[in-house]
Each structure stands twice: as C-alpha cells, then as structure tokens.
Design a protein around this motif. Structure first.
Motif, PDB file in Angstrom:
ATOM      1  N   ASP A 131       0.807  -1.222   0.000  1.00  0.00           N
ATOM      2  CA  ASP A 131       0.000   0.000   0.000  1.00  0.00           C
ATOM      3  C   ASP A 131       0.838   1.268   0.000  1.00  0.00           C
ATOM      4  OD1 ASP A 131      -2.489  -1.283  -0.079  1.00  0.00           O
ATOM      5  OD2 ASP A 131      -2.226  -1.851   2.023  1.00  0.00           O
ATOM      6  N   MET A 132       2.141   1.112  -0.159  1.00  0.00           N
ATOM      7  CA  MET A 132       3.024   2.277  -0.139  1.00  0.00           C
ATOM      8  C   MET A 132       2.834   3.118  -1.399  1.00  0.00           C
ATOM      9  SD  MET A 132       5.197   3.908   1.487  1.00  0.00           S
ATOM     10  CE  MET A 132       6.344   5.227   1.194  1.00  0.00           C
ATOM     11  N   LEU A 133       2.748   4.416  -1.208  1.00  0.00           N
ATOM     12  CA  LEU A 133       2.654   5.321  -2.357  1.00  0.00           C
ATOM     13  C   LEU A 133       4.049   5.468  -2.976  1.00  0.00           C
ATOM     14  CD1 LEU A 133       0.919   7.445  -3.987  1.00  0.00           C
ATOM     15  CD2 LEU A 133       1.884   9.143  -2.406  1.00  0.00           C
ATOM     16  N   ILE A 134       4.132   5.148  -4.239  1.00  0.00           N
ATOM     17  CA  ILE A 134       5.402   5.285  -4.963  1.00  0.00           C
ATOM     18  C   ILE A 134       5.269   6.502  -5.872  1.00  0.00           C
ATOM     19  CG2 ILE A 134       7.053   4.127  -6.505  1.00  0.00           C
ATOM     20  CD1 ILE A 134       6.508   2.271  -4.251  1.00  0.00           C
ATOM     21  N   GLU A 135       6.228   7.387  -5.811  1.00  0.00           N
ATOM     22  CA  GLU A 135       6.219   8.554  -6.698  1.00  0.00           C
ATOM     23  C   GLU A 135       7.638   9.093  -6.815  1.00  0.00           C
ATOM     24  OE1 GLU A 135       3.767  11.600  -4.954  1.00  0.00           O
ATOM     25  OE2 GLU A 135       4.731  11.376  -3.002  1.00  0.00           O
ATOM     26  N   PRO A 136       7.920   9.875  -7.850  1.00  0.00           N
ATOM     27  CA  PRO A 136       9.262  10.448  -7.971  1.00  0.00           C
ATOM     28  C   PRO A 136       9.584  11.311  -6.748  1.00  0.00           C
ATOM     29  CG  PRO A 136       8.083  10.634 -10.054  1.00  0.00           C
ATOM     30  CD  PRO A 136       7.081  10.167  -9.040  1.00  0.00           C
ATOM     31  N   ALA A 137      10.787  11.131  -6.197  1.00  0.00           N
ATOM     32  CA  ALA A 137      11.206  11.933  -5.046  1.00  0.00           C
ATOM     33  C   ALA A 137      11.524  13.347  -5.533  1.00  0.00           C
ATOM     34  CB  ALA A 137      12.445  11.306  -4.409  1.00  0.00           C
ATOM     35  N   LYS A 138      11.184  14.328  -4.708  1.00  0.00           N
ATOM     36  CA  LYS A 138      11.504  15.713  -5.102  1.00  0.00           C
ATOM     37  C   LYS A 138      13.026  15.834  -5.186  1.00  0.00           C
ATOM     38  CE  LYS A 138       7.142  17.309  -3.695  1.00  0.00           C
ATOM     39  NZ  LYS A 138       6.723  15.898  -3.681  1.00  0.00           N
ATOM     40  N   ASP A 139      13.510  16.389  -6.298  1.00  0.00           N
ATOM     41  CA  ASP A 139      14.963  16.366  -6.503  1.00  0.00           C
ATOM     42  C   ASP A 139      15.630  17.719  -6.279  1.00  0.00           C
ATOM     43  OD1 ASP A 139      14.143  17.761  -8.708  1.00  0.00           O
ATOM     44  OD2 ASP A 139      14.854  16.314 -10.179  1.00  0.00           O
TER      45      ASP A 139
END
Ligand code: AKG
Ligand code: FE2
Length: 177
Positions: A131-139
């Motif tokens: 259930d973990m939200l996966i998204e691009p990390a703010k860079d």
C-alpha cells in the motif's frame, strides 16, 4: 544482503541529494529470496532459462554461480554478464527508476541455458509494501515528475496484466508531457 542493498541505496541518495534512509522502511519493506535452478538444455537456442524482463521491485542483488547465462540488453544488443568469483550483481528495479524520476534505468535482462551444466543463482529482492505510495522523489532541481503516484499493489497488477512488459506498465503511470 539487505544491509548491503540499503547501503547502496543510501549512496544513491547521497548522489541524488535525497535524505539518508529514504528507502529504509516501507519502500523496501519486503525482502524476497529466490533460488533459480536452470537445468541444461542440449540446444540452448530452443529455450531461455528466464525470458527478458526488468525487475519490477526496488532493487535486486544476485549471486550468479560460475556457469554463465545472464545477459543484459545494452545499446541494442544482448551482452553476456560474465560470472566473477565472489561478485554480486546489483540490478536497479522499476521502482528505483520511478522514484529517481528516470535518472536510474532498470536494465532488461534474460537468462540463456547452458548445453551442459545446470545453473543455480540466488536473488534477493527488496520490494515496497503493497500500500506504499510510490512517486518520484523531489529532486530540488524542479524537474517535473515523469510519473504519477501509485501504490505498489496497483503497479504490480498492471505489470503482470501487461505480460510483464516494463514499458507498457510504466506507460500507464506516466504524466502527460
Ligand atoms: O538467474 C539469473 O541469473 C537472473 C535471475 C533474474 O533475473 C530474476 O530472478 O529476476
Ligand atoms: Fe531479473
């Protein structure tokens, strides 16, 4: 193996400017150990030990035995990954590609059979919790996210539903350019 992979992930964080421990908890919650045993095939051109794929998880560590067979698709051709005694292979998975907003790629690889010898390999896979939200990390560079957020559960069912084709699955989670 988990400790070594988390250390490698921390080095990736350092390189990309993310905080240390970014991958430590839910993003690498599950550790799967898989042992592959490929029996010899008198005519290796007739069958593959494992078809071409990218690993759908976060990151993989692989111990190949002394029998060759692993190939990676690089610059339009299949290259052998020659076994080195004592070496471990690290394979970035598709979730690392998404979280690094495409800075890392997840190599396509496959396993050839050997005509004479069996091949036994051991893989450790770090996998996000379902259930973990996966998204691009703010860079910090202000790059727009290439992918939208999703749960790993959602990704995995899309991946298996698209015949484990990485491009098709990732395409379902891409933001419009
Ligand atoms: O057995 C190997 O050399 C590779 C295995 C692999 O790619 C996998 O289990 O995902
Ligand atoms: Fe793999």
């Amino acid at each position: 193996m988990r400790k070594s992979l988390l250390r490698i992930l921390d080095l990736i964080c350092e390189g990309l400017g993310h905080e240390q421990g970014y991958f430590d908890d839910e993003l690498s919650k599950t550790q799967l150990l898989s042992v592959n045993h490929h029996i010899p095939c008198p005519n290796p051109s007739l069958t593959l030990g494992m078809p071409e794929h990218s690993d759908p998880n976060l990151i993989t560590m692989l111990h190949q035995c002394s029998v060759p067979g692993l190939q990676v698709f690089l610059n339009g051709q299949w290259m052998n990954v020659e076994p080195l005694p004592g070496a471990l292979i690290v394979i970035p998975g598709l979730q690392l590609k998404v979280i690094t907003n495409g800075k890392f790629s997840s190599p396509i690889h496959r396993v050839m059979t050997d005509s004479e010898e069996a091949r036994t390999t051991i893989g450790t896979f770090l996998i996000p919790s379902h259930d973990m939200l996966i998204e691009p990390a703010k860079d910090g560079e202000g790059n727009p996210p290439v992918y939208r957020g999703y749960t790993y559960k959602e990704f995995f069912s899309t991946f298996t539903g698209s015949n484990c084709d990485a491009d098709t699955a990732l395409g379902c989670f891409k933001n419009k350019a």
